[in-house]
Design a protein around this motif. Structure first.
Motif, PDB file in Angstrom:
ATOM      1  N   UNK A 185       1.175  -0.804  -0.255  1.00 54.04           N
ATOM      2  CA  UNK A 185       0.172   0.219   0.379  1.00 54.04           C
ATOM      3  C   UNK A 185       0.882   0.938  -0.173  1.00 54.04           C
ATOM      4  N   UNK A 186       0.182   2.360   0.133  1.00 57.60           N
ATOM      5  CA  UNK A 186       0.960   3.732   0.065  1.00 57.60           C
ATOM      6  C   UNK A 186       0.401   4.007   1.147  1.00 57.60           C
ATOM      7  N   UNK A 187       0.498   4.725   2.446  1.00 59.06           N
ATOM      8  CA  UNK A 187       0.293   4.523   3.965  1.00 59.06           C
ATOM      9  C   UNK A 187       0.009   6.711   3.466  1.00 59.06           C
ATOM     10  N   UNK A 188      -0.865   6.833   4.568  1.00 58.35           N
ATOM     11  CA  UNK A 188      -1.139   8.466   4.634  1.00 58.35           C
ATOM     12  C   UNK A 188       0.351   9.374   4.620  1.00 58.35           C
ATOM     13  N   UNK A 189       0.681   9.801   3.769  1.00 60.45           N
ATOM     14  CA  UNK A 189       1.742  10.898   3.732  1.00 60.45           C
ATOM     15  C   UNK A 189       3.396  10.533   3.421  1.00 60.45           C
ATOM     16  N   UNK A 190       2.568   8.839   2.396  1.00 57.47           N
ATOM     17  CA  UNK A 190       4.078   8.820   1.848  1.00 57.47           C
ATOM     18  C   UNK A 190       3.507   9.458  -0.291  1.00 57.47           C
ATOM     19  N   UNK A 191       4.223   9.613  -0.757  1.00 63.45           N
ATOM     20  CA  UNK A 191       3.894  10.591  -1.868  1.00 63.45           C
ATOM     21  C   UNK A 191       3.187  10.231  -2.794  1.00 63.45           C
ATOM     22  N   UNK A 192       3.027   8.645  -2.580  1.00 70.55           N
ATOM     23  CA  UNK A 192       2.670   8.480  -3.770  1.00 70.55           C
ATOM     24  C   UNK A 192       0.752   7.583  -3.460  1.00 70.55           C
ATOM     25  N   UNK A 193       0.751   8.132  -2.316  1.00 69.10           N
ATOM     26  CA  UNK A 193      -0.723   7.899  -1.420  1.00 69.10           C
ATOM     27  C   UNK A 193      -1.909   8.275  -2.413  1.00 69.10           C
ATOM     28  N   UNK A 194      -1.704  10.220  -2.964  1.00 67.98           N
ATOM     29  CA  UNK A 194      -3.054  10.301  -3.887  1.00 67.98           C
ATOM     30  C   UNK A 194      -2.623   9.312  -4.973  1.00 67.98           C
ATOM     31  N   UNK A 195      -1.973   8.907  -5.908  1.00 71.47           N
ATOM     32  CA  UNK A 195      -1.617   7.736  -7.106  1.00 71.47           C
ATOM     33  C   UNK A 195      -2.755   6.716  -6.561  1.00 71.47           C
ATOM     34  N   UNK A 196      -1.820   5.727  -4.979  1.00 70.82           N
ATOM     35  CA  UNK A 196      -2.499   4.869  -4.743  1.00 70.82           C
ATOM     36  C   UNK A 196      -3.968   5.201  -4.645  1.00 70.82           C
ATOM     37  N   UNK A 197      -4.829   6.102  -4.049  1.00 73.89           N
ATOM     38  CA  UNK A 197      -6.078   6.015  -3.969  1.00 73.89           C
ATOM     39  C   UNK A 197      -6.416   6.047  -5.584  1.00 73.89           C
ATOM     40  N   UNK A 198      -6.400   7.288  -6.001  1.00 73.43           N
ATOM     41  CA  UNK A 198      -6.764   7.082  -7.220  1.00 73.43           C
ATOM     42  C   UNK A 198      -6.720   6.355  -8.444  1.00 73.43           C
ATOM     43  N   UNK A 199      -5.326   5.110  -7.989  1.00 69.62           N
ATOM     44  CA  UNK A 199      -5.932   3.459  -9.310  1.00 69.62           C
ATOM     45  C   UNK A 199      -7.235   2.800  -8.649  1.00 69.62           C
ATOM     46  N   UNK A 200      -7.025   3.317  -7.365  1.00 64.90           N
ATOM     47  CA  UNK A 200      -8.598   2.121  -6.848  1.00 64.90           C
ATOM     48  C   UNK A 200      -9.655   2.552  -7.302  1.00 64.90           C
ATOM     49  N   UNK A 201     -10.054   3.940  -7.369  1.00 60.35           N
ATOM     50  CA  UNK A 201     -11.001   4.378  -7.479  1.00 60.35           C
ATOM     51  C   UNK A 201     -11.679   4.010  -8.863  1.00 60.35           C
ATOM     52  N   UNK A 202     -10.357   4.745  -9.425  1.00 62.86           N
ATOM     53  CA  UNK A 202     -10.353   4.545 -11.069  1.00 62.86           C
ATOM     54  C   UNK A 202     -10.683   2.676 -11.450  1.00 62.86           C
ATOM     55  N   UNK A 203     -10.348   1.816 -10.900  1.00 65.32           N
ATOM     56  CA  UNK A 203     -11.285   0.824 -10.843  1.00 65.32           C
ATOM     57  C   UNK A 203     -12.450   0.767 -10.755  1.00 65.32           C
ATOM     58  N   UNK A 204     -12.675   1.428  -9.485  1.00 66.15           N
ATOM     59  CA  UNK A 204     -14.523   1.059  -8.888  1.00 66.15           C
ATOM     60  C   UNK A 204     -15.449   1.771  -9.896  1.00 66.15           C
ATOM     61  N   UNK A 205     -14.603   2.653 -10.042  1.00 67.33           N
ATOM     62  CA  UNK A 205     -15.529   3.757 -11.192  1.00 67.33           C
ATOM     63  C   UNK A 205     -15.488   4.195 -12.120  1.00 67.33           C
ATOM     64  N   UNK A 206     -14.227   3.029 -12.881  1.00 68.03           N
ATOM     65  CA  UNK A 206     -14.303   2.945 -14.464  1.00 68.03           C
ATOM     66  C   UNK A 206     -14.318   1.839 -14.831  1.00 68.03           C
ATOM     67  N   UNK A 207     -12.637   0.849 -14.557  1.00 64.31           N
ATOM     68  CA  UNK A 207     -12.717  -0.365 -14.686  1.00 64.31           C
ATOM     69  C   UNK A 207     -13.663  -1.013 -15.363  1.00 64.31           C
ATOM     70  N   UNK A 208     -14.115  -1.324 -14.370  1.00 63.26           N
ATOM     71  CA  UNK A 208     -15.268  -2.565 -13.897  1.00 63.26           C
ATOM     72  C   UNK A 208     -17.222  -1.784 -14.008  1.00 63.26           C
TER      73      UNK A 208
END
Length: 202
Positions: free
Chosen positions: A85-108
């Motif tokens: 994962x990418x915990x809160x404060x990690x420089x890729x936290x936003x990218x990590x969450x964005x891909x997770x939501x991209x899957x749920x909201x776009x890909x599937x």
């Protein structure tokens, strides 16, 4: 201890792979339940507390988590030492969450609508289409092996999961195909896939 309600050979299989990848199988209780299948088999299981009798469903104490992207975020935050994962404060936290939501909201939604042969301009405007979706993945994966860079993460597991179980949906872009192959070669996925597909032959 978190409890995962899981039906073999379903969307929750990717969460079983995640648990194996994270090395936390001894810290998660897995309860296998039945679910209604598209072929008419199965059905709601009284042991499953999900309000819609779906899987995966994760509970911990009085709290609960549904939807795969949310469960991925919850588990990787809950067990940060796995590195997936990418915990809160990690420089890729936003990218990590964005891909997770991209899957749920776009890909599937896009993959399901394509499989169901449902077409409407509003759907393309809202969710994109296959070409746009695959182009987005390709433009990232042409420059790096995984969605967040050089290292495999839980977003790679989740976003590649449809193509592991449904190879007919595989995109034509070479960079995306190579990424799916890399993700599919991981021992945890192969072990879970082999074990669960064996249940279909029983």
């Amino acid at each position: 201890m978190p409890t995962l309600y899981h039906a073999p050979n379903s969307r929750s299989s990717s969460i079983i792979v995640l648990i194996q990848e994270m090395g936390i199988a001894d810290q998660i209780e897995v309860i296998e339940v039945t679910v209604a299948r598209q072929d008419g088999s199965g059905g709601p299981d009284p042991r499953n507390p999900h309000p819609e009798s779906k899987v995966p469903y994760l509970t911990e104490g009085t709290d609960h988590v549904r939807e795969r992207g949310a469960i991925v975020a919850y588990l990787t935050d809950r067990f940060p030492d796995s590195g997936l994962g990418r915990p809160v404060g990690h420089p890729q936290r936003g990218a990590f969450l964005s891909w997770l939501f991209y899957y749920q909201g776009v890909m599937e939604p896009v993959l399901v609508l394509d499989w169901a042969k449902i077409e409407h301009p509003a759907l393309h405007t809202t969710f994109r289409d296959l070409d746009t979706m695959f182009a987005r993945l390709s433009e990232v994966l042409e420059h790096q092996p995984y969605l967040l860079g050089e290292e495999y993460s839980a977003v790679d597991l989740l976003l590649s999961s449809p193509f592991q179980w449904l190879p007919d949906a595989m995109p034509v872009q070479p960079s995306v195909q190579a990424w799916v192959k890399r993700c599919g070669a991981r021992p945890a996925l192969k072990a879970v896939e082999g074990r669960e597909r064996a249940t279909l032959r029983q």
